[in-house]
Scaffold this motif. Structure first.
Motif, PDB file in Angstrom:
ATOM      1  N   ALA A  67       0.825  -1.214   0.000  1.00 52.90           N
ATOM      2  CA  ALA A  67       0.000   0.000   0.000  1.00 52.90           C
ATOM      3  C   ALA A  67       0.857   1.261   0.000  1.00 52.90           C
ATOM      4  O   ALA A  67       0.535   2.230  -0.694  1.00 52.90           O
ATOM      5  N   LYS A  68       1.944   1.280   0.777  1.00 54.05           N
ATOM      6  CA  LYS A  68       2.776   2.489   0.850  1.00 54.05           C
ATOM      7  C   LYS A  68       3.434   2.805  -0.491  1.00 54.05           C
ATOM      8  O   LYS A  68       3.361   3.953  -0.952  1.00 54.05           O
ATOM      9  N   PRO A  69       4.086   1.834  -1.158  1.00 53.03           N
ATOM     10  CA  PRO A  69       4.646   2.164  -2.480  1.00 53.03           C
ATOM     11  C   PRO A  69       3.584   2.584  -3.491  1.00 53.03           C
ATOM     12  O   PRO A  69       3.827   3.459  -4.316  1.00 53.03           O
ATOM     13  N   MET A  70       2.392   1.969  -3.416  1.00 49.52           N
ATOM     14  CA  MET A  70       1.331   2.358  -4.347  1.00 49.52           C
ATOM     15  C   MET A  70       0.858   3.779  -4.070  1.00 49.52           C
ATOM     16  O   MET A  70       0.626   4.555  -4.997  1.00 49.52           O
ATOM     17  N   ALA A  71       0.736   4.145  -2.792  1.00 49.75           N
ATOM     18  CA  ALA A  71       0.286   5.497  -2.446  1.00 49.75           C
ATOM     19  C   ALA A  71       1.334   6.530  -2.854  1.00 49.75           C
ATOM     20  O   ALA A  71       0.986   7.593  -3.379  1.00 49.75           O
ATOM     21  N   HIS A  72       2.611   6.227  -2.610  1.00 50.17           N
ATOM     22  CA  HIS A  72       3.667   7.156  -3.032  1.00 50.17           C
ATOM     23  C   HIS A  72       3.669   7.304  -4.548  1.00 50.17           C
ATOM     24  O   HIS A  72       3.829   8.411  -5.071  1.00 50.17           O
ATOM     25  N   GLY A  73       3.501   6.192  -5.254  1.00 47.85           N
ATOM     26  CA  GLY A  73       3.456   6.248  -6.717  1.00 47.85           C
ATOM     27  C   GLY A  73       2.291   7.090  -7.214  1.00 47.85           C
ATOM     28  O   GLY A  73       2.436   7.861  -8.159  1.00 47.85           O
ATOM     29  N   ALA A  74       1.142   6.955  -6.559  1.00 46.64           N
ATOM     30  CA  ALA A  74      -0.024   7.752  -6.957  1.00 46.64           C
ATOM     31  C   ALA A  74       0.217   9.236  -6.718  1.00 46.64           C
ATOM     32  O   ALA A  74      -0.131  10.075  -7.560  1.00 46.64           O
ATOM     33  N   LEU A  75       0.842   9.570  -5.579  1.00 46.05           N
ATOM     34  CA  LEU A  75       1.114  10.989  -5.308  1.00 46.05           C
ATOM     35  C   LEU A  75       2.142  11.568  -6.281  1.00 46.05           C
ATOM     36  O   LEU A  75       2.035  12.725  -6.684  1.00 46.05           O
ATOM     37  N   VAL A  76       3.115  10.765  -6.681  1.00 46.93           N
ATOM     38  CA  VAL A  76       4.097  11.248  -7.655  1.00 46.93           C
ATOM     39  C   VAL A  76       3.439  11.427  -9.020  1.00 46.93           C
ATOM     40  O   VAL A  76       3.742  12.384  -9.738  1.00 46.93           O
ATOM     41  N   MET A  77       2.508  10.541  -9.366  1.00 47.11           N
ATOM     42  CA  MET A  77       1.780  10.718 -10.625  1.00 47.11           C
ATOM     43  C   MET A  77       0.924  11.983 -10.587  1.00 47.11           C
ATOM     44  O   MET A  77       0.836  12.717 -11.575  1.00 47.11           O
ATOM     45  N   ILE A  78       0.298  12.254  -9.453  1.00 42.26           N
ATOM     46  CA  ILE A  78      -0.473  13.496  -9.303  1.00 42.26           C
ATOM     47  C   ILE A  78       0.457  14.695  -9.424  1.00 42.26           C
ATOM     48  O   ILE A  78       0.110  15.696 -10.065  1.00 42.26           O
ATOM     49  N   ALA A  79       1.654  14.591  -8.846  1.00 38.03           N
ATOM     50  CA  ALA A  79       2.635  15.673  -8.966  1.00 38.03           C
ATOM     51  C   ALA A  79       2.998  15.901 -10.429  1.00 38.03           C
ATOM     52  O   ALA A  79       3.099  17.051 -10.886  1.00 38.03           O
ATOM     53  N   GLY A  80       3.197  14.818 -11.170  1.00 40.94           N
ATOM     54  CA  GLY A  80       3.512  14.947 -12.591  1.00 40.94           C
ATOM     55  C   GLY A  80       2.387  15.608 -13.368  1.00 40.94           C
ATOM     56  O   GLY A  80       2.627  16.455 -14.230  1.00 40.94           O
ATOM     57  N   MET A  81       1.141  15.242 -13.053  1.00 38.79           N
ATOM     58  CA  MET A  81       0.005  15.868 -13.738  1.00 38.79           C
ATOM     59  C   MET A  81      -0.092  17.354 -13.398  1.00 38.79           C
ATOM     60  O   MET A  81      -0.406  18.171 -14.265  1.00 38.79           O
ATOM     61  N   LEU A  82       0.184  17.701 -12.132  1.00 40.96           N
ATOM     62  CA  LEU A  82       0.153  19.117 -11.755  1.00 40.96           C
ATOM     63  C   LEU A  82       1.254  19.904 -12.453  1.00 40.96           C
ATOM     64  O   LEU A  82       1.080  21.078 -12.790  1.00 40.96           O
ATOM     65  N   LEU A  83       2.401  19.266 -12.673  1.00 44.28           N
ATOM     66  CA  LEU A  83       3.484  19.935 -13.397  1.00 44.28           C
ATOM     67  C   LEU A  83       3.130  20.146 -14.868  1.00 44.28           C
ATOM     68  O   LEU A  83       3.547  21.125 -15.476  1.00 44.28           O
ATOM     69  N   VAL A  84       2.375  19.234 -15.438  1.00 42.87           N
ATOM     70  CA  VAL A  84       2.002  19.353 -16.849  1.00 42.87           C
ATOM     71  C   VAL A  84       0.970  20.457 -17.052  1.00 42.87           C
ATOM     72  O   VAL A  84       0.978  21.149 -18.071  1.00 42.87           O
ATOM     73  N   LEU A  85       0.076  20.642 -16.072  1.00 40.33           N
ATOM     74  CA  LEU A  85      -0.930  21.703 -16.199  1.00 40.33           C
ATOM     75  C   LEU A  85      -0.254  23.068 -16.320  1.00 40.33           C
ATOM     76  O   LEU A  85       0.686  23.360 -15.580  1.00 40.33           O
ATOM     77  N   PRO A  86      -0.705  23.906 -17.236  1.00 35.58           N
ATOM     78  CA  PRO A  86      -0.085  25.219 -17.365  1.00 35.58           C
ATOM     79  C   PRO A  86      -0.479  26.128 -16.198  1.00 35.58           C
ATOM     80  O   PRO A  86      -1.652  26.410 -15.985  1.00 35.58           O
ATOM     81  N   GLY A  87       0.514  26.506 -15.440  1.00 27.17           N
ATOM     82  CA  GLY A  87       0.259  27.392 -14.312  1.00 27.17           C
ATOM     83  C   GLY A  87       1.412  27.327 -13.330  1.00 27.17           C
ATOM     84  O   GLY A  87       2.078  26.297 -13.184  1.00 27.17           O
ATOM     85  N   LEU A  88       1.642  28.434 -12.652  1.00 25.51           N
ATOM     86  CA  LEU A  88       2.747  28.500 -11.696  1.00 25.51           C
ATOM     87  C   LEU A  88       2.360  27.879 -10.357  1.00 25.51           C
ATOM     88  O   LEU A  88       3.181  27.219  -9.721  1.00 25.51           O
ATOM     89  N   LEU A  89       1.132  28.078  -9.920  1.00 24.83           N
ATOM     90  CA  LEU A  89       0.687  27.516  -8.646  1.00 24.83           C
ATOM     91  C   LEU A  89       0.623  25.992  -8.715  1.00 24.83           C
ATOM     92  O   LEU A  89       1.115  25.304  -7.808  1.00 24.83           O
ATOM     93  N   THR A  90       0.038  25.454  -9.772  1.00 23.66           N
ATOM     94  CA  THR A  90      -0.037  23.996  -9.907  1.00 23.66           C
ATOM     95  C   THR A  90       1.357  23.385 -10.042  1.00 23.66           C
ATOM     96  O   THR A  90       1.620  22.310  -9.506  1.00 23.66           O
ATOM     97  N   SER A  91       2.267  24.078 -10.720  1.00 22.11           N
ATOM     98  CA  SER A  91       3.638  23.579 -10.838  1.00 22.11           C
ATOM     99  C   SER A  91       4.343  23.591  -9.491  1.00 22.11           C
ATOM    100  O   SER A  91       5.088  22.663  -9.162  1.00 22.11           O
ATOM    101  N   ALA A  92       4.105  24.626  -8.691  1.00 24.63           N
ATOM    102  CA  ALA A  92       4.714  24.689  -7.362  1.00 24.63           C
ATOM    103  C   ALA A  92       4.193  23.559  -6.477  1.00 24.63           C
ATOM    104  O   ALA A  92       4.977  22.907  -5.768  1.00 24.63           O
ATOM    105  N   VAL A  93       2.890  23.301  -6.518  1.00 30.33           N
ATOM    106  CA  VAL A  93       2.322  22.197  -5.730  1.00 30.33           C
ATOM    107  C   VAL A  93       2.875  20.864  -6.232  1.00 30.33           C
ATOM    108  O   VAL A  93       3.198  19.972  -5.433  1.00 30.33           O
TER     109      VAL A  93
END
Length: 184
Positions: A67-93
């Motif tokens: 569960a822990k590796p899966m949860a970390h992987g999901a959060l990193v994927m969310i981080a990647g999606m936030l980086l792809v979204l155009p915006g400075l706030l989403t990129s910072a998050v």
């Protein structure tokens, strides 16, 4: 109404940040930041897919909870999606979510809010009612029913039984592939 609020507020915040940061450092550096964060987000998501699968596989091989590796992987994927979204706030998050202690803190906070109502395997609840109206025994006895079947099931299909169509008669001994459990 509360569900629509982030979709209204987030674009307004992003536009305000574009104006403020663009006025401070210029338009071209802001555009370069947004494009750079998008490229970084794509790279993170591509790398994380394989990495998360390996982490989960490694956890299962070591008989640990995946569960822990899966949860970390999901959060990193969310981080990647936030980086792809155009915006400075989403990129910072997104950048903040790439930091492992931050992910640990988020997962601890989420785990503190989760309550497991009931789970597990076993004989049931000793002393409590059974589904058939009886009571579970504490002596470890398991009740069951069985039937003896002398004839092979018809038709015998390849791979379903150890018998090869001889009806059980004339078998001289165990053949290759017989488990020994099905001989009579």
């Amino acid at each position: 109404m509360w569900l629509l609020l982030p979709f209204i507020i987030l674009p307004i915040l992003e536009i305000a940040l574009f104006i403020q940061v663009g006025g401070a450092i210029g338009v071209l550096p802001v555009i370069a930041l947004v494009l750079g964060s998008a490229v970084l987000g794509v790279a993170v998501m591509r790398r994380q897919g394989a990495q998360a699968a390996m982490d989960v596989q490694r956890a299962m091989q070591d008989f640990r909870d995946p569960a822990k590796p899966m949860a970390h992987g999901a959060l990193v994927m969310i981080a990647g999606m936030l980086l792809v979204l155009p915006g400075l706030l989403t990129s910072a998050v997104g950048l903040i979510l790439l930091i492992e202690p931050v992910r640990d803190l988020i997962l601890r906070r989420m785990a503190a809010r989760v309550r497991v109502a009931g789970a597990g395997f076993g004989r049931g609840y000793p002393g409590g009612p059974r589904p058939d109206g009886g009571r579970w025994g504490d002596d470890g006895t398991i009740d069951g029913e069985y039937t003896v079947q002398d004839d092979p099931p018809t038709p015998i299909r390849e791979g379903l039984t150890d018998r090869r169509g001889d009806g059980g008669a004339g078998a001289a001994g165990p053949r290759r592939g017989d488990s020994g459990w099905t001989r009579h």
